[in-house]
Design an enzyme around this catalytic site. Structure first.
Site, PDB file in Angstrom:
ATOM      1  N   GLN A  10       0.716  -0.913  -0.265  1.00  0.00           N
ATOM      2  CA  GLN A  10       0.259  -0.323  -0.003  1.00  0.00           C
ATOM      3  C   GLN A  10       0.950   1.356   0.003  1.00  0.00           C
ATOM      4  O   GLN A  10       1.714   1.445   0.497  1.00  0.00           O
ATOM      5  CB  GLN A  10      -0.796   0.399   1.221  1.00  0.00           C
ATOM      6  CG  GLN A  10      -2.211   1.229   1.149  1.00  0.00           C
ATOM      7  CD  GLN A  10      -3.127   0.773   2.396  1.00  0.00           C
ATOM      8  OE1 GLN A  10      -3.507   0.303   3.182  1.00  0.00           O
ATOM      9  NE2 GLN A  10      -3.613   1.991   2.664  1.00  0.00           N
ATOM     10  N   PRO A 189       4.062   7.984  -0.044  1.00  0.00           N
ATOM     11  CA  PRO A 189       4.732   7.127  -1.619  1.00  0.00           C
ATOM     12  C   PRO A 189       6.146   6.376  -1.385  1.00  0.00           C
ATOM     13  O   PRO A 189       7.177   7.226  -1.047  1.00  0.00           O
ATOM     14  CB  PRO A 189       4.662   8.046  -2.361  1.00  0.00           C
ATOM     15  CG  PRO A 189       3.769   9.030  -1.867  1.00  0.00           C
ATOM     16  CD  PRO A 189       4.146   9.115  -0.267  1.00  0.00           C
ATOM     17  N   SER A 190       6.528   6.087  -2.039  1.00  0.00           N
ATOM     18  CA  SER A 190       7.282   4.817  -2.267  1.00  0.00           C
ATOM     19  C   SER A 190       8.657   4.304  -1.264  1.00  0.00           C
ATOM     20  O   SER A 190       9.594   4.162  -1.095  1.00  0.00           O
ATOM     21  CB  SER A 190       8.344   5.844  -2.929  1.00  0.00           C
ATOM     22  OG  SER A 190       7.888   6.401  -4.302  1.00  0.00           O
ATOM     23  N   ARG A 191       7.967   4.168   0.183  1.00  0.00           N
ATOM     24  CA  ARG A 191       8.450   3.765   1.923  1.00  0.00           C
ATOM     25  C   ARG A 191       9.232   4.523   2.018  1.00  0.00           C
ATOM     26  O   ARG A 191      10.411   5.200   2.468  1.00  0.00           O
ATOM     27  CB  ARG A 191       9.182   3.105   1.170  1.00  0.00           C
ATOM     28  CG  ARG A 191       8.338   1.210   1.253  1.00  0.00           C
ATOM     29  CD  ARG A 191       7.292   1.739   2.240  1.00  0.00           C
ATOM     30  NE  ARG A 191       6.532   0.468   1.840  1.00  0.00           N
ATOM     31  CZ  ARG A 191       5.113   0.447   1.732  1.00  0.00           C
ATOM     32  NH1 ARG A 191       4.621   1.477   1.518  1.00  0.00           N
ATOM     33  NH2 ARG A 191       4.392  -0.766   1.800  1.00  0.00           N
ATOM     34  N   LEU A 192       9.305   6.323   1.236  1.00  0.00           N
ATOM     35  CA  LEU A 192      10.130   7.105   1.950  1.00  0.00           C
ATOM     36  C   LEU A 192       9.505   7.649   2.723  1.00  0.00           C
ATOM     37  O   LEU A 192       9.293   9.126   2.932  1.00  0.00           O
ATOM     38  CB  LEU A 192      10.189   7.915   0.574  1.00  0.00           C
ATOM     39  CG  LEU A 192      11.095   7.579  -0.567  1.00  0.00           C
ATOM     40  CD1 LEU A 192      11.995   8.464  -2.003  1.00  0.00           C
ATOM     41  CD2 LEU A 192      13.222   6.735  -0.395  1.00  0.00           C
TER      42      LEU A 192
END
Length: 213
Positions: A10, A189-192
């Site tokens: 997610q 977003p993007s695990r950042l």
């Protein structure tokens, strides 16, 4: 049927967080986020994972409900004789984790624990429903029992003993967590992800630092 857990993903994008966005005081920032979680009608916003460590060095965790934020401390209640209570007596430090997925947020709080004053525990205990007060007497928390009937019989026994007013058991009361490290996590977003940690300083002020996700 096997579960492919690796494919469960997610992306988070609802909010952002930076040290500059945060209030100077860590507990005030926590109260702000808690109020936002309650306003958003997050499921069980006061539910927190309470992790303790006993004399054997093994960590144990369980979900407990937060019952107050008072004078910079977080308060919850439990049986002092429970496994949790015994571990806190041996090692009075905890780690708390709140997870509010609807807001894509997590808060981690570490600190020392003290029992609250007896009159504080008395006041909260008196506010509980009658059956919950009986349950505090009936349940010898964390001890082995032969069947559910043991609990039912003990609850009935204490109901006869205390038909109207139920005093607080001496083995049941509150704990106050005095934080010295508080981390706020906002999914991105993007695990950042955004992570801001507060570290308590010698002068009782808080230092705010951004952490890599």
């Amino acid at each position: 049927m096997s579960l492919n857990l690796a494919d469960i993903r997610q992306d988070y994008s609802k909010k952002e967080l930076s040290p500059e966005d945060c209030l100077p005081d860590a507990v005030a920032q926590f109260e702000l986020w808690l109020n936002e979680a309650m306003t958003a009608q997050v499921h069980e916003p006061t539910a927190m994972n309470v992790a303790t460590v006993g004399e054997d060095g093994r960590p144990t965790a369980r979900i407990v409900l937060l019952k107050g934020v008072e004078n910079g401390q977080l308060v919850f209640y439990s049986n002092y004789h429970s496994r949790k209570g015994q571990q806190l007596a041996a090692n009075p430090f905890v780690s708390l984790t709140f997870f509010w997925p609807e807001l894509e947020r997590q808060v981690r709080i570490e600190g020392r624990v003290e029992q609250v004053a007896p009159e504080v525990s008395d006041a909260y205990f008196a506010s509980r429903p009658y059956t919950s007060r009986l349950g505090a007497w009936a349940s010898e928390q964390s001890s082995e029992i032969s069947s559910k009937n043991v609990l039912i019989s003990r609850a009935a026994m204490f109901g006869v003993k205390h038909p109207l007013s139920v005093p607080r058991p001496p083995h049941w009361g509150g704990y106050a967590v005095i934080p010295d490290r508080v981390e706020f996590w906002q999914g991105r977003p993007s695990r950042l992800h955004d992570r801001v940690v507060y570290l308590l300083q010698a002068d009782a002020s808080w230092q705010r630092v951004r952490l890599a996700p």
